[in-house]
Design a protein around this motif. Structure first.
Motif, PDB file in Angstrom:
ATOM      1  N   ALA A   1     -15.971   4.887   6.720  1.00 25.74           N
ATOM      2  CA  ALA A   1     -16.385   4.201   5.481  1.00 25.74           C
ATOM      3  C   ALA A   1     -17.648   4.895   4.982  1.00 25.74           C
ATOM      4  N   PHE A   2     -17.481   6.028   4.362  1.00 26.98           N
ATOM      5  CA  PHE A   2     -18.560   6.994   4.153  1.00 26.98           C
ATOM      6  C   PHE A   2     -19.648   6.515   3.203  1.00 26.98           C
ATOM      7  N   TYR A   3     -19.254   6.003   2.054  1.00 33.20           N
ATOM      8  CA  TYR A   3     -20.244   5.608   1.049  1.00 33.20           C
ATOM      9  C   TYR A   3     -20.667   4.157   1.253  1.00 33.20           C
ATOM     10  N   LYS A   4     -21.934   3.966   1.509  1.00 35.02           N
ATOM     11  CA  LYS A   4     -22.432   2.626   1.843  1.00 35.02           C
ATOM     12  C   LYS A   4     -22.451   1.705   0.630  1.00 35.02           C
ATOM     13  N   ASN A   5     -22.387   2.265  -0.570  1.00 33.39           N
ATOM     14  CA  ASN A   5     -22.344   1.447  -1.778  1.00 33.39           C
ATOM     15  C   ASN A   5     -20.930   0.985  -2.122  1.00 33.39           C
ATOM     16  N   VAL A   6     -19.950   1.440  -1.335  1.00 34.37           N
ATOM     17  CA  VAL A   6     -18.549   1.051  -1.540  1.00 34.37           C
ATOM     18  C   VAL A   6     -18.099   0.189  -0.371  1.00 34.37           C
ATOM     19  N   ARG A   7     -17.416  -0.890  -0.668  1.00 36.38           N
ATOM     20  CA  ARG A   7     -16.831  -1.715   0.378  1.00 36.38           C
ATOM     21  C   ARG A   7     -15.431  -1.191   0.682  1.00 36.38           C
ATOM     22  N   TYR A   8     -15.224  -0.770   1.910  1.00 35.91           N
ATOM     23  CA  TYR A   8     -13.923  -0.238   2.341  1.00 35.91           C
ATOM     24  C   TYR A   8     -13.157  -1.328   3.098  1.00 35.91           C
ATOM     25  N   VAL A   9     -11.939  -1.570   2.682  1.00 34.37           N
ATOM     26  CA  VAL A   9     -11.061  -2.519   3.366  1.00 34.37           C
ATOM     27  C   VAL A   9      -9.749  -1.791   3.654  1.00 34.37           C
ATOM     28  N   CYS A  10      -9.406  -1.653   4.929  1.00 35.56           N
ATOM     29  CA  CYS A  10      -8.210  -0.906   5.320  1.00 35.56           C
ATOM     30  C   CYS A  10      -7.200  -1.861   5.949  1.00 35.56           C
ATOM     31  N   VAL A  11      -6.022  -1.945   5.346  1.00 31.23           N
ATOM     32  CA  VAL A  11      -5.006  -2.907   5.762  1.00 31.23           C
ATOM     33  C   VAL A  11      -3.846  -2.172   6.437  1.00 31.23           C
ATOM     34  N   ALA A  12      -3.521  -2.602   7.638  1.00 31.66           N
ATOM     35  CA  ALA A  12      -2.405  -2.037   8.402  1.00 31.66           C
ATOM     36  C   ALA A  12      -1.354  -3.115   8.625  1.00 31.66           C
ATOM     37  N   GLY A  13      -0.128  -2.674   8.868  1.00 26.41           N
ATOM     38  CA  GLY A  13       0.956  -3.611   9.153  1.00 26.41           C
ATOM     39  C   GLY A  13       1.409  -3.504  10.599  1.00 26.41           C
ATOM     40  N   LYS A  14       1.676  -4.638  11.217  1.00 25.17           N
ATOM     41  CA  LYS A  14       2.221  -4.683  12.576  1.00 25.17           C
ATOM     42  C   LYS A  14       3.607  -5.314  12.489  1.00 25.17           C
ATOM     43  N   THR A  15       4.607  -4.456  12.349  1.00 31.51           N
ATOM     44  CA  THR A  15       5.952  -4.932  12.047  1.00 31.51           C
ATOM     45  C   THR A  15       7.011  -4.339  12.964  1.00 31.51           C
ATOM     46  N   ILE A  16       6.926  -3.030  13.172  1.00 36.52           N
ATOM     47  CA  ILE A  16       7.939  -2.331  13.960  1.00 36.52           C
ATOM     48  C   ILE A  16       7.257  -1.515  15.057  1.00 36.52           C
ATOM     49  N   PHE A  17       7.729  -1.696  16.284  1.00 36.98           N
ATOM     50  CA  PHE A  17       7.257  -0.877  17.401  1.00 36.98           C
ATOM     51  C   PHE A  17       8.175   0.335  17.491  1.00 36.98           C
ATOM     52  N   GLY A  18       7.585   1.503  17.396  1.00 32.91           N
ATOM     53  CA  GLY A  18       8.381   2.721  17.437  1.00 32.91           C
ATOM     54  C   GLY A  18       9.024   2.940  18.797  1.00 32.91           C
ATOM     55  N   ALA A  19      10.298   3.255  18.795  1.00 30.62           N
ATOM     56  CA  ALA A  19      11.018   3.491  20.052  1.00 30.62           C
ATOM     57  C   ALA A  19      12.236   4.352  19.764  1.00 30.62           C
ATOM     58  N   ARG A  20      12.698   5.042  20.794  1.00 30.63           N
ATOM     59  CA  ARG A  20      13.882   5.893  20.651  1.00 30.63           C
ATOM     60  C   ARG A  20      15.142   5.061  20.835  1.00 30.63           C
ATOM     61  N   ARG A  21      15.355   4.176  19.903  1.00 33.01           N
ATOM     62  CA  ARG A  21      16.560   3.355  19.929  1.00 33.01           C
ATOM     63  C   ARG A  21      16.937   3.001  18.498  1.00 33.01           C
ATOM     64  N   ARG A  22      18.131   2.520  18.339  1.00 35.00           N
ATOM     65  CA  ARG A  22      18.641   2.186  17.023  1.00 35.00           C
ATOM     66  C   ARG A  22      17.746   1.150  16.341  1.00 35.00           C
ATOM     67  N   GLY A  23      17.407   1.418  15.095  1.00 32.13           N
ATOM     68  CA  GLY A  23      16.553   0.505  14.346  1.00 32.13           C
ATOM     69  C   GLY A  23      15.081   0.840  14.431  1.00 32.13           C
ATOM     70  N   SER A  24      14.694   1.693  15.389  1.00 32.28           N
ATOM     71  CA  SER A  24      13.282   2.030  15.554  1.00 32.28           C
ATOM     72  C   SER A  24      13.031   3.534  15.532  1.00 32.28           C
ATOM     73  N   TRP A  25      14.100   4.307  15.328  1.00 35.63           N
ATOM     74  CA  TRP A  25      13.968   5.762  15.353  1.00 35.63           C
ATOM     75  C   TRP A  25      13.083   6.281  14.229  1.00 35.63           C
ATOM     76  N   LEU A  26      13.291   5.788  13.015  1.00 37.85           N
ATOM     77  CA  LEU A  26      12.487   6.245  11.879  1.00 37.85           C
ATOM     78  C   LEU A  26      11.019   5.960  12.123  1.00 37.85           C
ATOM     79  N   ALA A  27      10.729   4.742  12.585  1.00 36.16           N
ATOM     80  CA  ALA A  27       9.338   4.383  12.867  1.00 36.16           C
ATOM     81  C   ALA A  27       8.762   5.281  13.949  1.00 36.16           C
ATOM     82  N   TYR A  28       9.524   5.484  15.016  1.00 36.39           N
ATOM     83  CA  TYR A  28       9.069   6.338  16.118  1.00 36.39           C
ATOM     84  C   TYR A  28       8.715   7.736  15.609  1.00 36.39           C
ATOM     85  N   SER A  29       9.622   8.317  14.826  1.00 36.82           N
ATOM     86  CA  SER A  29       9.418   9.680  14.336  1.00 36.82           C
ATOM     87  C   SER A  29       8.226   9.762  13.397  1.00 36.82           C
TER      88      SER A  29
END
Length: 231
Positions: free
Chosen positions: A143-171
Motif C-alpha cells: 500500500a505504497f501511497y499513504k494518502n491513498v486508502r488501499y482495500v484489497c478483496v479476495a475470494g475464498k470459493t474454490i480450492f485448487g486441485a487436480r480433479r474435475r471441477g477444480s482443474w482450472l482453478a489449480y492451473s
C-alpha cells in the motif's frame, strides 16, 4: 456528497459487464462510471505489450468525472488486472514497458482517495504479465501511497486441485503464485490478491468475474462487505 467512483474492468473485459455494479453503486449514492473499454481495446496489450492504452482511457475517464462532479478526488475500483493497472496510474515513475517508444506518467495518487482491488493478482509467475507486475511491485510495493486508502478483496470459493471441477482453478493459481493447491476465487488465489499495509478482505463464495456463474465481487450481497470503504 460521496466522492465519484470509477470502475476499471479486468483483462479482456468490457465496460458492459460492470453495468450491474455501476447501477448498484449509483443507487447507494455514489456517482459512478466505468472506463468505456471494449474487449478489442485490450488487443494491443496482448503478449506482454504495454497497458498504456488502457491507462490513457482510465485517465480520460477520471478527468471527465472530476469535472462533471466538481470534485477533487475519486474512488477507484480495479477488478482483476484493473487493480494493478490502477497502481501504475497512481505512480510517479515513468512507465516504459517492452516495445514502447516513450515512457508515460500519470502521478494520479493525489486524485484517488480510495483504491479498491477486486480479485487482483498483484503478483504473477506468468511470463507475459510478469514484466509489468515487476515494474509495479518494485516501484510501488504494498500500500505504497499513504494518502491513498488501499482495500484489497479476495475470494475464498474454490480450492485448487487436480480433479474435475477444480482443474482450472489449480492451473490458474499455479500460474499466478506457483502453488495450485490453495484457495481463491477460481482464477486469483488469495495469496496474490492482498497487499502488505492494505485493508485486506476475504469474501467466501464469490467467483472471479462478472461473467462467472453465480455471484461475483460486485453482486449485491458481497458488495456490502467492501462498499463501506468508499468515501
Amino acid at each position: 456528497m460521496p466522492l465519484p467512483t470509477v470502475i476499471l474492468p479486468g483483462y479482456l473485459e468490457s465496460a458492459i459487464a460492470y453495468r450491474q455494479l455501476e447501477e448498484s453503486l449509483k443507487q447507494l449514492g455514489f456517482p459512478t462510471v466505468t472506463v468505456p473499454l471494449r474487449r478489442r481495446d485490450w488487443i494491443s496489450t496482448l503478449g506482454g505489450r504495454p497497458v498504456t492504452p488502457i491507462l490513457g482511457k482510465l485517465d480520460r475517464t477520471v478527468k471527465q468525472i472530476l469535472l462533471e462532479c466538481n470534485a477533487a478526488q475519486i474512488n477507484l475500483i480495479g477488478h482483476s488486472a484493473g487493480g494493478w493497472i490502477s497502481r501504475i496510474y497512481l505512480g510517479e515513475k515513468p512507465y516504459l514497458a517492452r516495445s514502447e517508444l516513450k515512457s508515460s506518467l500519470w502521478k494520479a495518487h493525489p486524485l484517488v482517495a480510495t483504491l479498491i482491488t477486486l480479485g487482483t493478482p498483484h503478483i504473477s509467475q506468468e511470463r507475459w504479465t510478469r514484466s509489468t507486475l515487476d515494474f509495479v511491485n518494485n516501484n510501488y510495493p504494498g500500500a505504497f501511497y499513504k494518502n491513498v486508502r488501499y482495500v484489497c478483496v479476495a475470494g475464498k470459493t474454490i480450492f485448487g486441485a487436480r480433479r474435475r471441477g477444480s482443474w482450472l482453478a489449480y492451473s490458474s493459481y499455479q500460474l499466478t503464485c506457483g502453488t495450485g493447491n490453495t484457495w481463491g476465487d477460481g482464477i486469483t488465489p488469495i495469496a496474490t490478491a492482498h497487499l502488505e499495509g492494505a485493508e485486506n478482505l476475504v469474501i467466501e463464495g464469490v467467483r472471479h468475474s462478472p461473467r462467472s456463474p453465480g455471484i461475483w465481487y460486485g453482486s449485491p450481497e458481497p458488495l456490502k462487505a467492501w462498499v463501506r470503504y468508499l468515501i
